[in-house]
Enzyme design. Structure first.
Site, mmCIF file in Angstrom:
data_model
loop_
_atom_site.group_PDB
_atom_site.id
_atom_site.type_symbol
_atom_site.label_atom_id
_atom_site.label_comp_id
_atom_site.label_asym_id
_atom_site.label_seq_id
_atom_site.Cartn_x
_atom_site.Cartn_y
_atom_site.Cartn_z
ATOM 1 N N ASP A 13 13.383 90.818 -84.023
ATOM 2 C CA ASP A 13 14.348 89.727 -84.233
ATOM 3 C C ASP A 13 13.658 88.519 -84.874
ATOM 4 O O ASP A 13 14.209 87.854 -85.739
ATOM 5 C CB ASP A 13 14.962 89.333 -82.873
ATOM 6 C CG ASP A 13 16.239 88.518 -83.002
ATOM 7 O OD1 ASP A 13 16.309 87.681 -83.903
ATOM 8 O OD2 ASP A 13 17.159 88.720 -82.199
ATOM 9 N N HIS A 207 20.241 87.848 -74.051
ATOM 10 C CA HIS A 207 19.517 87.692 -75.323
ATOM 11 C C HIS A 207 20.060 86.402 -75.950
ATOM 12 O O HIS A 207 21.119 86.385 -76.569
ATOM 13 C CB HIS A 207 19.813 88.927 -76.181
ATOM 14 C CG HIS A 207 19.255 88.907 -77.566
ATOM 15 N ND1 HIS A 207 18.104 89.611 -77.926
ATOM 16 C CD2 HIS A 207 19.680 88.326 -78.714
ATOM 17 C CE1 HIS A 207 17.863 89.455 -79.205
ATOM 18 N NE2 HIS A 207 18.796 88.679 -79.722
ATOM 19 N N CYS A 240 19.479 86.101 -87.089
ATOM 20 C CA CYS A 240 20.071 87.297 -87.693
ATOM 21 C C CYS A 240 20.459 86.947 -89.121
ATOM 22 O O CYS A 240 21.203 85.993 -89.348
ATOM 23 C CB CYS A 240 21.289 87.753 -86.896
ATOM 24 S SG CYS A 240 22.107 89.149 -87.666
#
Ligand code: HMG
Ligand code: MG
Length: 292
Positions: A13, A207, A240
């Site tokens: 990530d 998360h 993201c």
């Protein structure tokens, strides 16, 4: 003494969203450093399309190298979105993967180019191959606290999709604040809703991206509600590429500092983590978002 499990997602990530693309040698060195800090669960890459996320290209080679030189009991994992990704994962020795669903249609389309329903059809193929090959599968549920394209997401929808992920066989669902907009009240209410829907809280992880600086408070609320698994990223790296405005994950070192102070066991060496954060800043020339 209470204990929490930390899943370090920095190499995946964290690095997927960096404009600077690290080489596999740099990624390998980062992961080895994280292992030295006694991190036992590391998400190391993703079997996604290199056209979509070029930073994750070379994940198979990286994973092969990690296993070749594996001396610790660290669990490595990687993202898998579909059957092609699974077939590529099977060419490596990886034993843990993660599928990732969304709570909102527009994000699903932007991130994995299909509807939520279609994504579950794809996951079915991944789950079948995983069970045949004795691979453990974790699930992510993105945009659980809100979507960058659709706005608010109903708790009922999150509960239904969480149960659907568990029903297809994932061992845990990481409820994800993709764009980092949740506050502790949102965490409390959503977790209470999941409990009301008879979701086993021991199968829930959090998360939390830290866009607004509230991720640590959100984790604390999750801990109070009974969650014991948290995803974090060394140096607060992350985001993201398909979620406008998403910034880094909660920094691993910030979380370890908090739990150390609360006498909650993480087993992670804070000093060594901070030295890795400094190393990333210097040798990889990556600007970090850590408080250490
Ligand atoms: P697509 O273009 O719809 O796929 O992509 P397709 O099935 O139409 O195939 C098109 C081409 O892609 C074909 O190649 C396939 O072989 C190839 P061509 O014939 O054109 O040469 N292809 C693949 N190549 C490598 N690996 C694969 C794969 N699948 C097809 N697995 C796909 C669909 C899902 C692959 C694409 O949309 C994709 O890779 N998306 C990237 C998703 C991603 O990595 N996002 C970031 C991670 S998720 C996240 O950050 C959220 C999380 O942190 C939690 C949170 O914070 O919310 C987990
Ligand atoms: Mg994320």
């Amino acid at each position: 003494m209470s204990k929490v499990k930390i899943i370090e997602v920095g190499p995946r990530d964290g690095l997927q969203n960096e404009s600077k693309k690290l080489t596999n040698i740099q990624k390998y060195n980062l992961i080895k450093r994280l292992e030295k800090s006694n991190i036992k669960n590391i998400e190391v890459g993703a079997f996604v399309s290199p056209k979509w996320v070029p930073q994750m290209k070379g994940s198979a080679e990286l994973i092969n190298k990690l296993y070749k030189n594996k001396k610790t009991k660290t669990t490595y994992s990687a993202l898998v979105p579909n059957e092609i990704g699974m077939l590529n994962a099977l060419k490596t020795p990886i034993k843990n993967i993660a599928i990732f669903a969304a709570s909102s249609e527009k994000f699903s389309k932007k991130n994995i180019n299909c509807s939520i329903n279609e994504s579950f059809k794809r996951f079915k193929k991944v789950m079948d191959l995983s069970s045949k090959n004795k691979i453990k599968v974790r699930g992510y549920l993105s945009t659980a606290f809100g979507c960058p394209y659709e706005g608010s997401v109903s708790h009922a929808k999150v509960a239904t999709l969480t149960k659907k992920l568990l029903a297809i066989g994932v061992y845990e669902v990481a409820i994800s604040d993709t764009i980092g907009i949740a506050t502790p009240k949102d965490v409390e209410l959503l977790l209470k809703r999941l409990k009301k829907s008879k979701v086993d809280i021991s199968k829930i992880a959090l998360h939390m991206h830290n866009t607004k600086g509230v991720a640590l408070a959100n984790v604390l609320e999750g801990y109070k509600q009974g969650v014991r698994v948290f995803d974090t990223s060394i140096a607060g790296l992350g985001g993201c590429p398909y979620a406008k405005g998403a910034s880094g994950n909660l920094a691993t070192e910030d979380l370890v500092y908090m739990f150390n102070g609360m006498k909650v066991k993480t087993d992670i060496d804070l000093k060594s983590l901070v030295s890795t954060k400094n190393w990333i800043e210097k040798s990889c020339k990556i600007k970090t978002r850590s408080h250490h």
